[in-house]
Design a protein around this motif. Structure first.
Motif, mmCIF file in Angstrom:
data_model
loop_
_atom_site.group_PDB
_atom_site.id
_atom_site.type_symbol
_atom_site.label_atom_id
_atom_site.label_comp_id
_atom_site.label_asym_id
_atom_site.label_seq_id
_atom_site.Cartn_x
_atom_site.Cartn_y
_atom_site.Cartn_z
ATOM 1 N N SER A 35 64.913 66.731 42.379
ATOM 2 C CA SER A 35 65.749 65.923 43.267
ATOM 3 C C SER A 35 65.263 65.915 44.708
ATOM 4 O O SER A 35 65.654 65.056 45.476
ATOM 5 C CB SER A 35 67.195 66.385 43.214
ATOM 6 N N GLY A 36 64.429 66.852 45.073
ATOM 7 C CA GLY A 36 63.914 66.890 46.437
ATOM 8 C C GLY A 36 62.762 67.858 46.565
ATOM 9 O O GLY A 36 62.376 68.542 45.612
ATOM 10 N N LEU A 37 62.209 67.912 47.766
ATOM 11 C CA LEU A 37 61.057 68.757 48.031
ATOM 12 C C LEU A 37 61.358 70.245 47.848
ATOM 13 O O LEU A 37 60.545 70.983 47.308
ATOM 14 C CB LEU A 37 60.584 68.494 49.452
ATOM 15 N N ALA A 38 62.523 70.682 48.287
ATOM 16 C CA ALA A 38 62.883 72.103 48.182
ATOM 17 C C ALA A 38 62.967 72.527 46.717
ATOM 18 O O ALA A 38 62.465 73.601 46.342
ATOM 19 C CB ALA A 38 64.202 72.370 48.894
ATOM 20 N N GLU A 39 63.579 71.698 45.882
ATOM 21 C CA GLU A 39 63.692 72.017 44.460
ATOM 22 C C GLU A 39 62.309 72.014 43.794
ATOM 23 O O GLU A 39 62.008 72.861 42.955
ATOM 24 C CB GLU A 39 64.609 71.010 43.770
ATOM 25 N N CYS A 40 61.469 71.062 44.182
ATOM 26 C CA CYS A 40 60.116 70.987 43.631
ATOM 27 C C CYS A 40 59.305 72.226 44.014
ATOM 28 O O CYS A 40 58.617 72.814 43.186
ATOM 29 C CB CYS A 40 59.428 69.716 44.127
ATOM 30 N N ARG A 41 59.396 72.611 45.271
ATOM 31 C CA ARG A 41 58.670 73.800 45.748
ATOM 32 C C ARG A 41 59.126 75.051 44.994
ATOM 33 O O ARG A 41 58.304 75.877 44.596
ATOM 34 C CB ARG A 41 58.896 73.961 47.242
ATOM 35 N N ALA A 42 60.419 75.189 44.768
ATOM 36 C CA ALA A 42 60.942 76.339 44.025
ATOM 37 C C ALA A 42 60.419 76.336 42.593
ATOM 38 O O ALA A 42 60.094 77.391 42.040
ATOM 39 C CB ALA A 42 62.472 76.321 44.042
ATOM 40 N N ALA A 43 60.302 75.144 41.994
ATOM 41 C CA ALA A 43 59.775 75.041 40.628
ATOM 42 C C ALA A 43 58.310 75.454 40.572
ATOM 43 O O ALA A 43 57.873 76.093 39.617
ATOM 44 C CB ALA A 43 59.951 73.619 40.109
ATOM 45 N N VAL A 44 57.544 75.110 41.606
ATOM 46 C CA VAL A 44 56.134 75.512 41.665
ATOM 47 C C VAL A 44 56.019 77.022 41.757
ATOM 48 O O VAL A 44 55.231 77.649 41.030
ATOM 49 C CB VAL A 44 55.410 74.835 42.854
ATOM 50 N N VAL A 45 56.800 77.627 42.625
ATOM 51 C CA VAL A 45 56.768 79.085 42.786
ATOM 52 C C VAL A 45 57.159 79.772 41.475
ATOM 53 O O VAL A 45 56.512 80.728 41.034
ATOM 54 C CB VAL A 45 57.691 79.515 43.955
ATOM 55 N N ARG A 46 58.187 79.263 40.813
ATOM 56 C CA ARG A 46 58.630 79.814 39.531
ATOM 57 C C ARG A 46 57.549 79.646 38.457
ATOM 58 O O ARG A 46 57.258 80.567 37.703
ATOM 59 C CB ARG A 46 59.937 79.123 39.110
ATOM 60 N N PHE A 47 56.922 78.463 38.419
ATOM 61 C CA PHE A 47 55.865 78.208 37.439
ATOM 62 C C PHE A 47 54.683 79.147 37.654
ATOM 63 O O PHE A 47 54.146 79.710 36.699
ATOM 64 C CB PHE A 47 55.401 76.753 37.504
ATOM 65 N N ARG A 48 54.284 79.348 38.895
ATOM 66 C CA ARG A 48 53.153 80.246 39.176
ATOM 67 C C ARG A 48 53.448 81.660 38.697
ATOM 68 O O ARG A 48 52.573 82.347 38.181
ATOM 69 C CB ARG A 48 52.845 80.256 40.665
ATOM 70 N N ALA A 49 54.691 82.104 38.864
ATOM 71 C CA ALA A 49 55.075 83.459 38.456
ATOM 72 C C ALA A 49 55.097 83.604 36.935
ATOM 73 O O ALA A 49 54.817 84.678 36.408
ATOM 74 C CB ALA A 49 56.438 83.809 39.042
ATOM 75 N N GLU A 50 55.415 82.504 36.219
ATOM 76 C CA GLU A 50 55.573 82.577 34.766
ATOM 77 C C GLU A 50 54.428 81.938 33.982
ATOM 78 O O GLU A 50 54.467 81.901 32.752
ATOM 79 C CB GLU A 50 56.890 81.888 34.377
ATOM 80 N N ALA A 51 53.416 81.419 34.654
ATOM 81 C CA ALA A 51 52.346 80.664 33.987
ATOM 82 C C ALA A 51 51.612 81.482 32.927
ATOM 83 O O ALA A 51 51.189 80.937 31.899
ATOM 84 C CB ALA A 51 51.356 80.130 35.017
ATOM 85 N N ALA A 52 51.464 82.773 33.136
ATOM 86 C CA ALA A 52 50.746 83.617 32.169
ATOM 87 C C ALA A 52 51.474 83.696 30.834
ATOM 88 O O ALA A 52 50.855 83.928 29.794
ATOM 89 C CB ALA A 52 50.540 85.015 32.747
ATOM 90 N N GLU A 53 52.789 83.488 30.831
ATOM 91 C CA GLU A 53 53.579 83.553 29.593
ATOM 92 C C GLU A 53 53.758 82.200 28.922
ATOM 93 O O GLU A 53 54.442 82.078 27.912
ATOM 94 C CB GLU A 53 54.963 84.139 29.900
ATOM 95 N N ALA A 54 53.140 81.163 29.481
ATOM 96 C CA ALA A 54 53.335 79.811 28.953
ATOM 97 C C ALA A 54 52.679 79.641 27.589
ATOM 98 O O ALA A 54 51.616 80.206 27.312
ATOM 99 C CB ALA A 54 52.772 78.788 29.923
#
Length: 156
Positions: A35-54
């Motif tokens: 919905s916005g830049l802040a939500e997108c940025r939070a999703a990127v940070v979350r994805f980077r933290a969990e990418a190894a388990e993808a």
């Protein structure tokens, strides 16, 4: 400023993220929009933290035999290939490039307002007089003046 009738004034447009390589080619993108830049940025940070388990899924994208990949975390698709690939090995290679870039990628601040102009491509448009004592040529490039003769190819 023009505002879409479906969106109240001041509300941000939906955005997604893209991971690009050093050559500015897209390696992958978000599967969802935010919905916005802040939500997108939070999703990127979350994805980077969990990418190894993808969980990695390579699939045939269409009946023509092209391949694509996607990453799932806890059953939800979080990242997808930016394009499809003709060969399975190309798809695997590009997925590897994406996964290698995720932990070291720099997170850009904000969104670009316009597309950058390709380097080495002159701007087209009407010639403008220059305050540097140069005269524009036929394509709008500034050419130096020398003793009343205009430098450039061809007679004038």
């Amino acid at each position: 400023m023009r505002v879409s009738p479906q969106r109240p004034e001041g509300e941000e447009k939906p955005v997604g993220w893209r991971l690009v390589g050093a050559n500015n080619r897209e390696l992958g993108r978000s599967a969802d929009t935010f919905s916005g830049l802040a939500e997108c940025r939070a999703a990127v940070v979350r994805f980077r933290a969990e990418a190894a388990e993808a969980r990695v899924l390579l699939t045939m994208a269409d009946t023509a035999g092209s391949w694509t990949w996607r990453l799932e975390i806890e059953g939800r698709t979080v990242a997808v290939a930016g394009r499809s690939y003709l060969r399975h090995r190309e798809c695997q290679y590009n997925l590897g490039q994406f996964l290698a870039a995720v932990p070291v990628a720099q997170l850009a601040e904000g969104m670009p307002n316009r597309r950058p102009r390709p380097r080495g491509v002159p701007l087209r448009g009407p010639a403008r007089p220059s305050s540097t004592g140069a005269e524009p040529d036929d394509e709008g490039h500034a050419l130096p003046r020398t003793a009343g003769v205009t430098a450039g190819a061809g007679a004038r």
